[in-house]
Design a protein around this motif. Structure first.
Motif, PDB file in Angstrom:
ATOM      1  N   HIS A  77     -51.912  86.527  30.189  1.00  0.00           N
ATOM      2  CA  HIS A  77     -51.107  85.931  31.087  1.00  0.00           C
ATOM      3  C   HIS A  77     -50.085  85.265  30.215  1.00  0.00           C
ATOM      4  O   HIS A  77     -50.253  84.478  29.284  1.00  0.00           O
ATOM      5  CB  HIS A  77     -52.026  84.811  31.826  1.00  0.00           C
ATOM      6  CG  HIS A  77     -53.244  85.256  32.548  1.00  0.00           C
ATOM      7  ND1 HIS A  77     -53.092  85.357  34.038  1.00  0.00           N
ATOM      8  CD2 HIS A  77     -54.396  85.535  32.216  1.00  0.00           C
ATOM      9  CE1 HIS A  77     -54.147  85.766  34.461  1.00  0.00           C
ATOM     10  NE2 HIS A  77     -54.869  86.127  33.401  1.00  0.00           N
ATOM     11  N   LEU A  78     -48.758  85.668  30.810  1.00  0.00           N
ATOM     12  CA  LEU A  78     -47.443  85.347  30.016  1.00  0.00           C
ATOM     13  C   LEU A  78     -46.734  84.433  30.641  1.00  0.00           C
ATOM     14  O   LEU A  78     -46.420  84.719  31.985  1.00  0.00           O
ATOM     15  CB  LEU A  78     -46.993  86.668  29.361  1.00  0.00           C
ATOM     16  CG  LEU A  78     -47.546  87.375  28.583  1.00  0.00           C
ATOM     17  CD1 LEU A  78     -47.144  88.877  28.407  1.00  0.00           C
ATOM     18  CD2 LEU A  78     -47.777  86.736  27.067  1.00  0.00           C
ATOM     19  N   ARG A  79     -46.086  83.668  30.303  1.00  0.00           N
ATOM     20  CA  ARG A  79     -44.892  82.876  30.811  1.00  0.00           C
ATOM     21  C   ARG A  79     -43.704  83.924  31.122  1.00  0.00           C
ATOM     22  O   ARG A  79     -43.511  84.782  30.691  1.00  0.00           O
ATOM     23  CB  ARG A  79     -44.359  81.901  29.843  1.00  0.00           C
ATOM     24  CG  ARG A  79     -45.309  80.780  29.628  1.00  0.00           C
ATOM     25  CD  ARG A  79     -44.569  79.495  28.701  1.00  0.00           C
ATOM     26  NE  ARG A  79     -45.689  78.747  28.551  1.00  0.00           N
ATOM     27  CZ  ARG A  79     -45.430  77.271  28.206  1.00  0.00           C
ATOM     28  NH1 ARG A  79     -44.048  76.953  28.182  1.00  0.00           N
ATOM     29  NH2 ARG A  79     -46.566  76.557  27.707  1.00  0.00           N
ATOM     30  N   ARG A  80     -43.197  83.521  32.249  1.00  0.00           N
ATOM     31  CA  ARG A  80     -41.988  84.365  32.679  1.00  0.00           C
ATOM     32  C   ARG A  80     -40.726  83.959  31.885  1.00  0.00           C
ATOM     33  O   ARG A  80     -39.858  83.369  32.397  1.00  0.00           O
ATOM     34  CB  ARG A  80     -41.911  84.259  34.274  1.00  0.00           C
ATOM     35  CG  ARG A  80     -41.255  85.384  34.886  1.00  0.00           C
ATOM     36  CD  ARG A  80     -41.172  85.270  36.207  1.00  0.00           C
ATOM     37  NE  ARG A  80     -39.560  85.116  36.558  1.00  0.00           N
ATOM     38  CZ  ARG A  80     -39.003  84.253  37.206  1.00  0.00           C
ATOM     39  NH1 ARG A  80     -39.759  83.110  37.647  1.00  0.00           N
ATOM     40  NH2 ARG A  80     -37.782  84.332  37.299  1.00  0.00           N
ATOM     41  N   GLU A  81     -40.894  84.558  30.688  1.00  0.00           N
ATOM     42  CA  GLU A  81     -39.436  84.049  29.771  1.00  0.00           C
ATOM     43  C   GLU A  81     -39.151  85.263  29.094  1.00  0.00           C
ATOM     44  O   GLU A  81     -40.334  86.049  28.633  1.00  0.00           O
ATOM     45  CB  GLU A  81     -39.794  82.747  28.895  1.00  0.00           C
ATOM     46  CG  GLU A  81     -40.899  82.698  28.241  1.00  0.00           C
ATOM     47  CD  GLU A  81     -41.263  81.275  27.743  1.00  0.00           C
ATOM     48  OE1 GLU A  81     -41.562  81.112  26.443  1.00  0.00           O
ATOM     49  OE2 GLU A  81     -41.155  80.528  28.361  1.00  0.00           O
ATOM     50  N   ASP A 109     -38.270  82.346  41.448  1.00  0.00           N
ATOM     51  CA  ASP A 109     -38.357  81.043  41.106  1.00  0.00           C
ATOM     52  C   ASP A 109     -39.779  80.449  41.297  1.00  0.00           C
ATOM     53  O   ASP A 109     -40.229  79.492  40.439  1.00  0.00           O
ATOM     54  CB  ASP A 109     -37.538  80.034  41.788  1.00  0.00           C
ATOM     55  CG  ASP A 109     -36.120  80.348  41.437  1.00  0.00           C
ATOM     56  OD1 ASP A 109     -35.672  80.807  40.331  1.00  0.00           O
ATOM     57  OD2 ASP A 109     -35.069  80.144  42.260  1.00  0.00           O
ATOM     58  N   GLY A 110     -40.529  80.921  42.250  1.00  0.00           N
ATOM     59  CA  GLY A 110     -42.025  80.466  42.346  1.00  0.00           C
ATOM     60  C   GLY A 110     -42.878  80.858  41.415  1.00  0.00           C
ATOM     61  O   GLY A 110     -44.095  80.640  41.575  1.00  0.00           O
ATOM     62  N   SER A 111     -42.629  81.849  40.603  1.00  0.00           N
ATOM     63  CA  SER A 111     -43.641  82.525  39.727  1.00  0.00           C
ATOM     64  C   SER A 111     -43.124  82.055  38.129  1.00  0.00           C
ATOM     65  O   SER A 111     -42.256  82.400  37.685  1.00  0.00           O
ATOM     66  CB  SER A 111     -43.594  83.910  39.846  1.00  0.00           C
ATOM     67  OG  SER A 111     -44.226  84.814  39.023  1.00  0.00           O
ATOM     68  N   ALA A 112     -44.218  81.243  37.693  1.00  0.00           N
ATOM     69  CA  ALA A 112     -43.995  80.831  36.449  1.00  0.00           C
ATOM     70  C   ALA A 112     -44.681  81.709  35.092  1.00  0.00           C
ATOM     71  O   ALA A 112     -44.358  81.692  34.030  1.00  0.00           O
ATOM     72  CB  ALA A 112     -44.711  79.604  36.315  1.00  0.00           C
ATOM     73  N   GLU A 113     -45.348  82.843  35.730  1.00  0.00           N
ATOM     74  CA  GLU A 113     -46.151  83.793  34.975  1.00  0.00           C
ATOM     75  C   GLU A 113     -46.247  84.998  35.381  1.00  0.00           C
ATOM     76  O   GLU A 113     -46.063  85.185  36.414  1.00  0.00           O
ATOM     77  CB  GLU A 113     -47.699  83.069  34.306  1.00  0.00           C
ATOM     78  CG  GLU A 113     -48.513  83.089  35.647  1.00  0.00           C
ATOM     79  CD  GLU A 113     -49.851  82.552  35.115  1.00  0.00           C
ATOM     80  OE1 GLU A 113     -49.732  81.589  34.175  1.00  0.00           O
ATOM     81  OE2 GLU A 113     -50.754  82.908  35.533  1.00  0.00           O
TER      82      GLU A 113
END
Length: 148
Positions: free
Chosen positions: A8-12, A57-61
């Motif tokens: 599970h990774l951050r969306r960056e 924008d609603g997805s952090a990972e």
């Protein structure tokens, strides 16, 4: 023997090379041929980059799952963003993306590097899913290769 892992990774942007390095390390340790490992890691990088860029924008990972067993490696990247647009994704014109296009190369590259590819949306919760697999070539000294 098989290897299965899920991240599970951050969306960056920093998550993309991390996912690639983890896959490359696992495949090198298992004894997968470097050319096969490179193709899969490049396809994984493209799928992760799409999740980072397009998940909304609603997805952090986002999530990466990989399974290496016998002669096949299967990889899935999923997010909880808006997903792919309705309608067939194959509606892209054949051939390479135009030289001046801002995007459109990632999904095509995945298709070229993998043996089987599926682009879809997660049922119920929304989000895009990119799954692909490739027949694995093993090094002669591979510790996890199938013995016959």
């Amino acid at each position: 023997m098989s290897i299965w892992w899920s991240l599970h990774l951050r969306r960056e942007a920093a998550s993309v090379p991390l996912a690639r390095r983890l896959l490359l390390g696992a495949m090198e340790t298992a004894g997968v041929d470097p050319d096969t490992s490179y193709d899969l890691s490049l396809a994984l990088g493209e799928a992760c980059a799409n999740a980072v860029e397009h998940a909304g924008d609603g997805s952090a990972e986002f999530r990466v799952t990989a399974y290496l067993d016998g002669e096949k490696c299967c990889i899935e990247v999923s997010d909880s963003g808006p997903g792919f647009p309705a309608g067939p994704l194959r509606a892209m014109p054949p051939g390479p993306a135009p030289v001046d296009a801002e995007g459109g190369r990632g999904l095509r590259l995945i298709e070229e590097l993998a043996d089987h590819v599926h682009f879809g949306n997660r049922a119920g919760r929304g989000g895009a899913v990119v799954s692909f697999d490739k027949i694995v070539k093993w090094r002669a000294d591979a510790p996890l290769a199938l013995t016959t």
